[in-house]
Design a protein around this motif. Structure first.
Motif, short mmCIF file in Angstrom:
data_model
loop_
_atom_site.label_atom_id
_atom_site.label_comp_id
_atom_site.label_asym_id
_atom_site.label_seq_id
_atom_site.Cartn_x
_atom_site.Cartn_y
_atom_site.Cartn_z
N SER A 1 0.83 -1.21 0.00
CA SER A 1 0.00 0.00 0.00
C SER A 1 0.86 1.25 0.00
CB SER A 1 -0.98 0.00 1.18
OG SER A 1 -0.28 -0.16 2.37
N CYS A 2 2.03 1.17 0.64
CA CYS A 2 2.94 2.32 0.59
C CYS A 2 3.41 2.56 -0.85
CB CYS A 2 4.15 2.04 1.49
SG CYS A 2 5.29 3.39 1.64
N ILE B 1 1.82 1.70 -3.60
CA ILE B 1 0.70 2.21 -4.38
C ILE B 1 0.50 3.70 -4.12
CG2 ILE B 1 -1.83 2.15 -4.61
CD1 ILE B 1 -1.69 -0.83 -4.17
N TYR B 2 0.58 4.07 -2.83
CA TYR B 2 0.40 5.49 -2.52
C TYR B 2 1.46 6.34 -3.22
CZ TYR B 2 0.20 9.91 -0.13
OH TYR B 2 0.13 11.26 0.12
N MET C 1 -0.77 8.02 -6.00
CA MET C 1 -1.53 9.10 -5.37
C MET C 1 -0.67 10.26 -4.91
SD MET C 1 -3.84 6.70 -2.99
CE MET C 1 -5.10 5.65 -3.63
N THR D 1 -13.44 4.76 -10.48
CA THR D 1 -12.81 5.58 -9.44
C THR D 1 -11.36 5.13 -9.32
OG1 THR D 1 -13.31 4.00 -7.71
CG2 THR D 1 -14.96 5.71 -8.14
N GLN D 2 -10.61 5.89 -8.54
CA GLN D 2 -9.19 5.54 -8.40
C GLN D 2 -9.02 4.17 -7.75
OE1 GLN D 2 -6.83 8.48 -6.33
NE2 GLN D 2 -5.15 7.98 -7.71
N TRP D 3 -9.88 3.88 -6.76
CA TRP D 3 -9.81 2.60 -6.08
C TRP D 3 -10.09 1.46 -7.04
CZ3 TRP D 3 -7.84 -0.49 -2.95
CH2 TRP D 3 -8.49 -1.64 -2.49
N ILE E 1 -7.13 0.94 -9.27
CA ILE E 1 -6.04 0.24 -8.58
C ILE E 1 -6.37 -1.24 -8.43
CG2 ILE E 1 -4.92 -0.02 -6.32
CD1 ILE E 1 -5.13 3.04 -6.06
N GLN F 1 -13.84 8.00 -2.21
CA GLN F 1 -12.58 8.34 -2.87
C GLN F 1 -11.57 8.90 -1.88
OE1 GLN F 1 -12.52 8.15 -6.32
NE2 GLN F 1 -10.74 9.32 -6.95
N THR G 1 -10.36 6.23 0.59
CA THR G 1 -9.33 5.37 0.03
C THR G 1 -7.99 6.06 0.08
OG1 THR G 1 -11.02 4.93 -1.61
CG2 THR G 1 -8.90 3.86 -1.92
N LYS G 2 -8.01 7.31 -0.39
CA LYS G 2 -6.76 8.04 -0.48
C LYS G 2 -6.11 8.22 0.89
CE LYS G 2 -4.84 11.80 -3.17
NZ LYS G 2 -5.08 12.66 -4.31
N PHE H 1 -4.60 4.92 2.20
CA PHE H 1 -3.29 4.60 1.62
C PHE H 1 -2.23 5.56 2.15
CE2 PHE H 1 -5.56 2.13 -1.58
CZ PHE H 1 -4.73 1.04 -1.66
N SER I 1 -1.19 4.64 5.59
CA SER I 1 -0.37 3.43 5.66
C SER I 1 1.05 3.73 5.20
CB SER I 1 -0.99 2.31 4.84
OG SER I 1 -0.26 2.06 3.68
N ALA I 2 1.18 4.59 4.15
CA ALA I 2 2.52 4.97 3.70
C ALA I 2 3.23 5.75 4.79
CB ALA I 2 2.43 5.81 2.44
N THR J 1 4.42 3.40 7.52
CA THR J 1 5.59 2.63 7.11
C THR J 1 6.85 3.46 7.22
OG1 THR J 1 4.16 1.56 5.51
CG2 THR J 1 6.50 1.22 5.25
#
Lengths: 292, 278
Positions: free
Chosen positions: A99-100, A102-103, A107, A194-196, A199, B5, B8-9, B12, B15-16, B19
């Motif tokens: 997930s890191c 992906i972010y 994003m 959507t973005q989700w 992904i 939306q 979700t953003k 993520f 979580s980043a 980490t």
């Protein structure tokens, strides 16, 4: 014939000979690597034979007791140990790092991304013994307070291993996600996703082989890691009853006893190395199959 | 929809952030605890009472020796094999064999290298325990990384440069030294730095071949104890936590500064090369 006439005139032969020698030189260098691997493999296997002869290959593999002073060698608890610590560290590390990645790729603002790439690569270079030391001074006391016991347990080792393999998995998954063609994203957004959704249905499935390779590489690192685990896992060779109980892995078994082992015991440590090597080879083959 | 939306953003993003925070804590925690231990005396004096007091000068020296030995052995072999595979041979069997072998070598756990070093170099060849033997073991670990990165770098050089060079009558050796290597150097250097930093952070592979003595190693054939091994001994035997923090901080600073300086140099050089080519 023509060649010879030229050669007399211009020292052409000398040039050819020089080029030939250079080529042979490079060839030798390439062969050094092959020779090393063969030598290493042969040597470790030969040294391990007395132990396999003493206990029998199968009994060595599934034996539950490891008592070198009584010449009983069974490494099943350590195989369990290696598998458990690796599996738990992956359960912690994979969701976090994917997930890191992906972010950061999908994003995050471009500036943040440029800034974090070198940071993550640098973190991947932090020595494993530093992670071990960190676990010893910070994680082990926390685990001791929560679960009781000595604090040196499967969970301690797994948490630290997870931290250790995070940078590797993040940076490789990031590469895999980056290599998904931009048209895929555009097409997906064009269809109103959507973005989700993009992904989940487009990017992850396309990048999956790369991500699996990243995970397997992290897994290889976790299985092969020695000192960090040695410092944290408690190193008792029994089948664990809970996540807070101590455990010994294949790598730490070698590192612990190599200093004083002799005779069959010495050979049994090489046999542990052979088993470790086989585990790693299986992982490598699985990863090649997965990424195809 | 919009809410989902954003959710979700932020999920993520958090979580980043978590980490990166976790990784930051690892380095931060050690540096904060260790930085006040470091002074000139700690860096340049001998350890006393098996490391519970005094400095870490012999360990720094051992690590410097190991960098030099590992570089001297693994760079020629790694880069040389890459040159052979990418420029000299077109035999698919040899290419695949060397690639496979390098993959196997890079996936061998470090403790197995240590086993091999002890059994083969120390006992079988009777070389005894020394920094030199440890250097050989670490070189074996470094070779596949240098080989793989160099090979990829050579492959990315467009054929047209090579052809241009041949067309002007250059021999193969001249092409390699004057055209291919200068273009490939930034890439190769990245691989070398990666391999060397990994080698000097390695303790498991050297713990049974380096001799682990606390004296100053005069030559490379003396026994020594590199920084990571010293840290391991201090921490796991509980000799001195404050010296362990100090050693860990020195190790982190060395590794990070090598990575940082090399990144800057490589970027600078790459820009210059690209400037020439365009």
């Amino acid at each position: 014939m023509n060649l010879r006439r030229y050669s007399k005139k211009k020292g052409f032969l000398k040039l050819i000979r020089k080029e030939y020698l250079i080529e042979k030189g490079f060839f030798t260098l390439a062969m050094v690597m092959i020779a090393t691997v063969l030598l290493m493999f042969a040597f470790v296997v030969i040294e391990s034979l007395p132990a396999f002869g003493h206990s029998g290959f199968f009994n060595f593999l599934v034996g539950l007791r490891w008592s070198p002073d009584m010449n009983i060698f069974g490494i099943f608890p350590m195989i369990v140990g290696s598998i458990l610590t690796t599996a738990i560290s992956l359960i912690i590390a994979v969701p976090m790092s994917v997930s890191c990645a992906i972010y950061l790729e999908e994003m995050a603002p471009a500036k943040l991304k440029d800034y974090f790439k070198p940071v993550i690569q640098t973190l991947a270079g932090i020595p494993s013994v530093i992670y071990g030391f960190f676990g010893l001074t910070l994680i082990a006391p926390i685990i001791r307070n929560i679960f009781g016991g000595s604090g040196f347990s499967i969970l301690t080792a797994s948490v630290v291993l997870a931290l250790m393999i995070l940078p590797t998995i993040i940076s490789l998954s990031q590469d895999a996600i980056k290599s998904v063609p931009n048209q895929f994203r555009e097409a997906s957004f064009g269809l109103g996703s959507t973005q989700w959704q993009c992904i989940k249905y487009i990017i992850l499935p396309t990048a999956l082989p790369g991500i699996i390779t990243a995970v397997i590489l992290g897994m290889g690192r976790a299985v092969g890691e020695t000192l960090a685990v040695l410092m944290l896992a408690g190193n008792v060779s029994v089948i664990p009853s809970s996540l807070a109980s101590p455990i010994r892995t294949l790598t730490s078994n070698i590192a612990l006893e190599m200093g004083y082992a002799t005779g069959i015991h010495y050979s049994a440590l090489f046999a542990t190395g052979v088993i470790l090597f086989m585990v790693i080879m299986v992982l490598m083959i699985v990863s090649t199959l997965c990424s195809k | 929809m919009k809410l989902k939306q954003n959710l979700t953003k932020s999920l993520f993003a958090s979580s980043a952030a978590f980490t990166l925070l976790a990784l930051g804590i690892v380095t931060g925690f050690i540096v904060v605890n260790g930085i006040h231990v470091i002074d000139w005396e700690f860096l340049f004096s001998l350890p006393k009472d098996s490391g519970s007091d005094g400095g870490i000068f012999p360990m720094i020296l051992s690590t410097v020796y190991l960098i030099l030995i590992t570089g001297a052995i693994s760079i020629p072999v790694g880069v040389g094999s890459a040159v052979y595979i990418s420029q000299y041979t077109s035999n698919e069997k040899i290419i695949n064999l060397v690639r496979f072998i390098s993959q196997v070598l890079s996936s061998v756990p470090s403790i197995v290298f240590g086993l091999f070093g002890l059994a083969f170099l120390v006992f079988f060849l009777k070389m005894g325990w020394s920094i030199f033997v440890a250097g050989i073991v670490l070189s074996l670990m470094a070779i596949p990384t240098i080989f793989q990165v160099s090979e990829v770098t050579f492959q990315t050089i467009p054929e047209i440069y090579k052809e241009g060079c041949y067309a002007m009558g250059a021999s193969k050796w001249q092409t390699i030294t004057t055209v291919l290597l200068p273009i490939a150097i930034p890439g190769i250097l990245t691989g070398i730095i990666l391999a060397i930093t990994r080698a000097i952070s390695e303790a498991a592979a050297v713990m049974y071949v380096v001799g682990s003595s606390l004296d100053i190693p005069i030559s490379i054939f003396d026994t020594g104890r590199p920084l990571p091994l010293h840290l391991y001994v201090l921490a796991s035997e509980g000799i001195s936590m404050s010296n362990a923090y100090g050693t860990a901080t020195v190790l982190i600073i060395i590794v990070l500064s090598i990575t940082l300086i090399s990144n800057i140099t490589v970027n600078h050089y790459q820009k210059r090369i690209m400037g020439c080519l365009n």
